[in-house]
Design an enzyme around this catalytic site. Structure first.
Site, PDB file in Angstrom:
ATOM      1  N   SER A 237      49.436 -60.887 -43.171  1.00 22.59           N
ATOM      2  CA  SER A 237      49.233 -61.765 -44.341  1.00 22.59           C
ATOM      3  C   SER A 237      50.308 -62.838 -44.349  1.00 22.59           C
ATOM      4  O   SER A 237      51.384 -62.656 -43.760  1.00 22.59           O
ATOM      5  CB  SER A 237      49.356 -60.934 -45.633  1.00 22.59           C
ATOM      6  OG  SER A 237      49.356 -61.764 -46.766  1.00 22.59           O
TER       7      SER A 237
ATOM      8  N   THR B 181      37.979 -61.966 -51.894  1.00 25.76           N
ATOM      9  CA  THR B 181      37.342 -60.678 -51.569  1.00 25.76           C
ATOM     10  C   THR B 181      37.545 -59.803 -52.810  1.00 25.76           C
ATOM     11  O   THR B 181      37.816 -60.322 -53.891  1.00 25.76           O
ATOM     12  CB  THR B 181      38.046 -60.019 -50.358  1.00 25.76           C
ATOM     13  OG1 THR B 181      39.413 -59.778 -50.736  1.00 25.76           O
ATOM     14  CG2 THR B 181      38.012 -60.899 -49.115  1.00 25.76           C
ATOM     15  N   GLU B 182      37.509 -58.498 -52.628  1.00 20.34           N
ATOM     16  CA  GLU B 182      37.829 -57.619 -53.768  1.00 20.34           C
ATOM     17  C   GLU B 182      39.344 -57.403 -53.907  1.00 20.34           C
ATOM     18  O   GLU B 182      39.799 -56.641 -54.757  1.00 20.34           O
ATOM     19  CB  GLU B 182      37.102 -56.276 -53.599  1.00 20.34           C
ATOM     20  CG  GLU B 182      35.603 -56.446 -53.701  1.00 20.34           C
ATOM     21  CD  GLU B 182      34.818 -55.164 -53.434  1.00 20.34           C
ATOM     22  OE1 GLU B 182      35.416 -54.073 -53.406  1.00 20.34           O
ATOM     23  OE2 GLU B 182      33.604 -55.272 -53.248  1.00 20.34           O
ATOM     24  N   PHE B 183      40.112 -58.083 -53.048  1.00 17.20           N
ATOM     25  CA  PHE B 183      41.569 -57.892 -52.991  1.00 17.20           C
ATOM     26  C   PHE B 183      42.249 -58.015 -54.363  1.00 17.20           C
ATOM     27  O   PHE B 183      43.022 -57.135 -54.767  1.00 17.20           O
ATOM     28  CB  PHE B 183      42.148 -58.916 -52.006  1.00 17.20           C
ATOM     29  CG  PHE B 183      43.642 -58.912 -51.891  1.00 17.20           C
ATOM     30  CD1 PHE B 183      44.286 -58.031 -51.039  1.00 17.20           C
ATOM     31  CD2 PHE B 183      44.415 -59.796 -52.638  1.00 17.20           C
ATOM     32  CE1 PHE B 183      45.678 -58.033 -50.934  1.00 17.20           C
ATOM     33  CE2 PHE B 183      45.794 -59.802 -52.542  1.00 17.20           C
ATOM     34  CZ  PHE B 183      46.434 -58.917 -51.688  1.00 17.20           C
TER      35      PHE B 183
ATOM     36  N   TYR C 127      54.240 -55.251 -51.910  1.00 14.30           N
ATOM     37  CA  TYR C 127      53.137 -55.697 -51.040  1.00 14.30           C
ATOM     38  C   TYR C 127      53.702 -56.539 -49.890  1.00 14.30           C
ATOM     39  O   TYR C 127      53.352 -56.336 -48.724  1.00 14.30           O
ATOM     40  CB  TYR C 127      52.082 -56.484 -51.832  1.00 14.30           C
ATOM     41  CG  TYR C 127      50.962 -56.990 -50.939  1.00 14.30           C
ATOM     42  CD1 TYR C 127      50.077 -56.099 -50.334  1.00 14.30           C
ATOM     43  CD2 TYR C 127      50.811 -58.347 -50.663  1.00 14.30           C
ATOM     44  CE1 TYR C 127      49.060 -56.553 -49.487  1.00 14.30           C
ATOM     45  CE2 TYR C 127      49.802 -58.808 -49.824  1.00 14.30           C
ATOM     46  CZ  TYR C 127      48.935 -57.906 -49.238  1.00 14.30           C
ATOM     47  OH  TYR C 127      47.932 -58.350 -48.397  1.00 14.30           O
TER      48      TYR C 127
ATOM     49  N   GLY D 249      38.428 -50.199 -43.082  1.00 14.02           N
ATOM     50  CA  GLY D 249      38.189 -50.969 -44.304  1.00 14.02           C
ATOM     51  C   GLY D 249      37.007 -51.904 -44.169  1.00 14.02           C
ATOM     52  O   GLY D 249      37.060 -53.076 -44.552  1.00 14.02           O
ATOM     53  N   ALA D 250      35.899 -51.368 -43.634  1.00 11.16           N
ATOM     54  CA  ALA D 250      34.714 -52.207 -43.393  1.00 11.16           C
ATOM     55  C   ALA D 250      33.740 -52.192 -44.576  1.00 11.16           C
ATOM     56  O   ALA D 250      32.650 -52.738 -44.478  1.00 11.16           O
ATOM     57  CB  ALA D 250      34.005 -51.755 -42.119  1.00 11.16           C
ATOM     58  N   THR D 251      34.145 -51.584 -45.687  1.00 11.92           N
ATOM     59  CA  THR D 251      33.218 -51.498 -46.828  1.00 11.92           C
ATOM     60  C   THR D 251      33.252 -52.744 -47.700  1.00 11.92           C
ATOM     61  O   THR D 251      32.504 -52.827 -48.674  1.00 11.92           O
ATOM     62  CB  THR D 251      33.567 -50.283 -47.711  1.00 11.92           C
ATOM     63  OG1 THR D 251      34.950 -50.393 -48.102  1.00 11.92           O
ATOM     64  CG2 THR D 251      33.339 -48.971 -46.988  1.00 11.92           C
TER      65      THR D 251
HETATM   66  P1  NDP Z   1      39.021 -55.754 -49.996  1.00  9.40           P
HETATM   67  O1  NDP Z   1      39.582 -55.045 -51.187  1.00  9.40           O
HETATM   68  O2  NDP Z   1      37.780 -56.526 -50.173  1.00  9.40           O
HETATM   69  O3  NDP Z   1      38.841 -54.709 -48.791  1.00  9.40           O
HETATM   70  C1  NDP Z   1      39.794 -53.727 -48.518  1.00  9.40           C
HETATM   71  C2  NDP Z   1      39.218 -52.689 -47.581  1.00  9.40           C
HETATM   72  O4  NDP Z   1      40.248 -51.736 -47.280  1.00  9.40           O
HETATM   73  C3  NDP Z   1      38.054 -51.939 -48.184  1.00  9.40           C
HETATM   74  O5  NDP Z   1      37.029 -51.806 -47.217  1.00  9.40           O
HETATM   75  C4  NDP Z   1      38.646 -50.581 -48.519  1.00  9.40           C
HETATM   76  O6  NDP Z   1      37.661 -49.557 -48.338  1.00  9.40           O
HETATM   77  C5  NDP Z   1      39.715 -50.434 -47.440  1.00  9.40           C
HETATM   78  N1  NDP Z   1      40.736 -49.487 -47.863  1.00  9.40           N
HETATM   79  C6  NDP Z   1      41.628 -49.627 -48.867  1.00  9.40           C
HETATM   80  N2  NDP Z   1      42.357 -48.503 -48.994  1.00  9.40           N
HETATM   81  C7  NDP Z   1      41.896 -47.644 -48.045  1.00  9.40           C
HETATM   82  C8  NDP Z   1      42.232 -46.316 -47.687  1.00  9.40           C
HETATM   83  N3  NDP Z   1      43.201 -45.645 -48.323  1.00  9.40           N
HETATM   84  N4  NDP Z   1      41.563 -45.721 -46.683  1.00  9.40           N
HETATM   85  C9  NDP Z   1      40.584 -46.389 -46.040  1.00  9.40           C
HETATM   86  N5  NDP Z   1      40.216 -47.656 -46.316  1.00  9.40           N
HETATM   87  C10 NDP Z   1      40.871 -48.260 -47.327  1.00  9.40           C
HETATM   88  O7  NDP Z   1      40.204 -56.694 -49.499  1.00  9.40           O
HETATM   89  P2  NDP Z   1      40.342 -57.672 -48.230  1.00  9.40           P
HETATM   90  O8  NDP Z   1      39.132 -57.683 -47.408  1.00  9.40           O
HETATM   91  O9  NDP Z   1      40.874 -58.951 -48.734  1.00  9.40           O
HETATM   92  O10 NDP Z   1      41.540 -56.942 -47.469  1.00  9.40           O
HETATM   93  C11 NDP Z   1      41.505 -56.588 -46.107  1.00  9.40           C
HETATM   94  C12 NDP Z   1      42.891 -56.767 -45.509  1.00  9.40           C
HETATM   95  O11 NDP Z   1      43.250 -58.141 -45.550  1.00  9.40           O
HETATM   96  C13 NDP Z   1      43.993 -56.009 -46.242  1.00  9.40           C
HETATM   97  O12 NDP Z   1      44.865 -55.451 -45.278  1.00  9.40           O
HETATM   98  C14 NDP Z   1      44.713 -57.108 -47.028  1.00  9.40           C
HETATM   99  O13 NDP Z   1      46.052 -56.790 -47.280  1.00  9.40           O
HETATM  100  C15 NDP Z   1      44.562 -58.261 -46.071  1.00  9.40           C
HETATM  101  N6  NDP Z   1      44.733 -59.597 -46.627  1.00  9.40           N
HETATM  102  C16 NDP Z   1      43.900 -60.038 -47.621  1.00  9.40           C
HETATM  103  C17 NDP Z   1      44.058 -61.319 -48.118  1.00  9.40           C
HETATM  104  C18 NDP Z   1      43.238 -61.863 -49.234  1.00  9.40           C
HETATM  105  O14 NDP Z   1      43.634 -62.893 -49.828  1.00  9.40           O
HETATM  106  N7  NDP Z   1      42.109 -61.269 -49.569  1.00  9.40           N
HETATM  107  C19 NDP Z   1      45.086 -62.226 -47.563  1.00  9.40           C
HETATM  108  C20 NDP Z   1      45.891 -61.634 -46.538  1.00  9.40           C
HETATM  109  C21 NDP Z   1      45.696 -60.383 -46.076  1.00  9.40           C
HETATM  110  P3  NDP Z   1      37.419 -48.330 -49.327  1.00  9.40           P
HETATM  111  O15 NDP Z   1      37.829 -48.753 -50.694  1.00  9.40           O
HETATM  112  O16 NDP Z   1      35.944 -48.047 -49.188  1.00  9.40           O
HETATM  113  O17 NDP Z   1      38.247 -47.243 -48.753  1.00  9.40           O
HETATM  114  C1  8X3 Z   2      47.111 -61.465 -49.551  1.00 10.66           C
HETATM  115  C2  8X3 Z   2      47.529 -62.833 -49.860  1.00 10.66           C
HETATM  116  O1  8X3 Z   2      49.243 -64.276 -51.078  1.00 10.66           O
HETATM  117  O2  8X3 Z   2      48.149 -62.526 -52.371  1.00 10.66           O
HETATM  118  O3  8X3 Z   2      47.857 -60.894 -48.536  1.00 10.66           O
HETATM  119  O4  8X3 Z   2      49.813 -61.983 -50.756  1.00 10.66           O
HETATM  120  S1  8X3 Z   2      48.748 -62.882 -51.072  1.00 10.66           S
END
Ligand code: NDP
Ligand code: 8X3
Length: 251
Positions: free
Chosen positions: A139, A187-189, A152, A9-11
Site C-alpha cells: 500500500s 472497495t469494501e476496505f 495499519y 481474499g478473493a471474496t
Molecule cells: P476488501 O475489504 O474489499 O477485501 C479484503 C479481502 O480480504 C476480502 O476478500 C476478505 O475476505 C479478505 N480477508 C480479510 N481478512 C481475512 C482473513 N482473516 N482471512 C482471509 N481473508 C481475509 O478490501 P480491498 O480489496 O481493498 O483489500 C485488498 C488488499 O488491498 C488489502 O491487503 C488492503 O490492505 C490492500 N489495499 C487496499 C487499498 C484500498 O484503498 N482499497 C489500498 C492499498 C492497499 P473475507 O472477508 O471473505 O475473509
Molecule cells: C489503503 C490505502 O491510504 O487508506 O492501504 O492507507 S490508505
C-alpha cells in the site's frame, strides 16, 4: 491443467478482480476467503466463462487452518505458479492512545502473520519446482505514514520489508517476488476500516476519481505476464488526484 494461481481474499475488491483477471488470461484459480457463499458465487461466475476454479475457505490468521486447507489441495491443484497475497484490512482510525487492541490484533494477524503463513506453505512447492511468482499487496501506507494510520501503516511497512526479505530468501530458487502498492481504491476496505459505517466510508472516495479494483488487477497482471527474466519488484499506483497518502485534489 493450465497454470495455477492462488489469490487470498478473493471474496471482494482487489482479490476478486485479480481472480477474474487471471482466469480471463487462462489461469486455473484457487480463490480463498472466509465467506464461503461469496466464494461459491465467484466460482459459478468464473466457471460460466470456462475457467477452472477451486474454492478454499479459511482464515489467514489461523496457522492451523491455513496449513490444513493447503495440505488438502487435490493433486491437480498443488503446483501453484502464482500466489497473490491480497487478504488484508484496516480496522479503526484512532490515535494510538485511543486504539483498540482488537483492531490492532486483527490487522497484525491478517496483514503480516497471515501473509507469512500462506507464503511459507506455498513457497515450498515453488522451491521444489524452482519456479513461481509471489505478489504481495502492499500500500501507499507501506511507503508513508499518515495521521491515525499508525498500526495499519506499520503492517503495510512490514509487507514492504517482507517483500524484500522474501526476495532474498527465494532468490536461489528462481522465484519472483513483487509488491503492488495501491493508493485509494474503492472497495469494501473503508467499510471494514470504519466497522460497517458506509456513509463514513463513502466520504473517503468523494470529490475525486479514485481507483477501482480492476485498475490494480491490471497492474498485477502486468507483473505476472512479464517474461521469465523480468521481475517487477515494486509498483506504486495511485489515482491521478492523489499525491500522497493523505493529499488529494478534491472538487
Ligand atoms: P476488501 O475489504 O474489499 O477485501 C479484503 C479481502 O480480504 C476480502 O476478500 C476478505 O475476505 C479478505 N480477508 C480479510 N481478512 C481475512 C482473513 N482473516 N482471512 C482471509 N481473508 C481475509 O478490501 P480491498 O480489496 O481493498 O483489500 C485488498 C488488499 O488491498 C488489502 O491487503 C488492503 O490492505 C490492500 N489495499 C487496499 C487499498 C484500498 O484503498 N482499497 C489500498 C492499498 C492497499 P473475507 O472477508 O471473505 O475473509
Ligand atoms: C489503503 C490505502 O491510504 O487508506 O492501504 O492507507 S490508505
Amino acid at each position: 491443467m493450465e497454470k495455477i494461481a492462488l489469490v487470498t481474499g478473493a471474496t471482494s475488491g482487489i482479490g476478486e478482480a485479480t481472480a477474474l483477471k487471471l482466469a480471463e488470461n487462462g489461469f486455473g484459480v484457487i480463490i480463498t476467503g472466509r465467506r464461503q457463499e461469496r466464494l461459491a458465487v465467484l466460482k459459478n461466475k468464473l466457471e460460466a466463462n470456462g475457467s477452472h476454479v477451486l474454492t478454499l475457505c479459511f482464515d489467514v490468521r489461523d496457522e492451523e487452518e491455513v496449513n490444513t486447507a493447503l495440505k488438502g489441495l487435490p493433486p491437480e491443484w498443488q503446483n501453484i505458479g502464482v500466489l497473490v497475497n491480497n487478504a488484508g484490512l484496516a480496522a479503526g482510525f484512532e490515535p494510538v492512545q485511543q486504539g483498540d487492541s482488537v483492531d490492532w490484533n486483527r490487522m497484525i494477524d491478517t496483514n503480516v502473520k497471515g501473509l507469512l503463513y500462506v507464503t511459507r506453505f506455498v513457497s515450498q512447492g515453488m522451491i521444489a519446482r524452482k519456479k513461481g511468482h509471489i505478489v504481495n499487496i502492499g500500500s501507499i501506507a507501506g511507503k508513508e505514514v499518515y495521521p491515525n494510520g499508525n498500526v495499519y501503516c506499520a503492517t503495510k511497512h512490514a509487507v514492504d520489508a517482507l517483500t524484500k526479505g522474501i526476495r532474498f530468501d527465494l532468490l536461489p530458487y528462481n522465484i519472483k517476488v513483487t509488491q503492488i502498492c495501491p493508493g485509494a481504491v474503492e472497495t469494501e476496505f473503508s467499510i471494514v476500516r470504519f466497522h460497517g459505517d458506509k456513509s463514513r466510508a463513502d466520504k473517503v472516495y468523494e470529490g475525486y476519481e479514485c481507483l477501482v479494483a480492476d485498475d490494480i488487477a491490471e497492474c498485477i497482471w502486468f507483473a505476472v505476464s512479464r517474461p521469465p527474466h523480468v521481475n517487477v519488484n515494486d509498483m506504486l499506483v495511485m489515482p491521478t488526484a492523489q499525491a500522497s497518502a493523505s493529499v488529494f485534489h478534491k472538487i
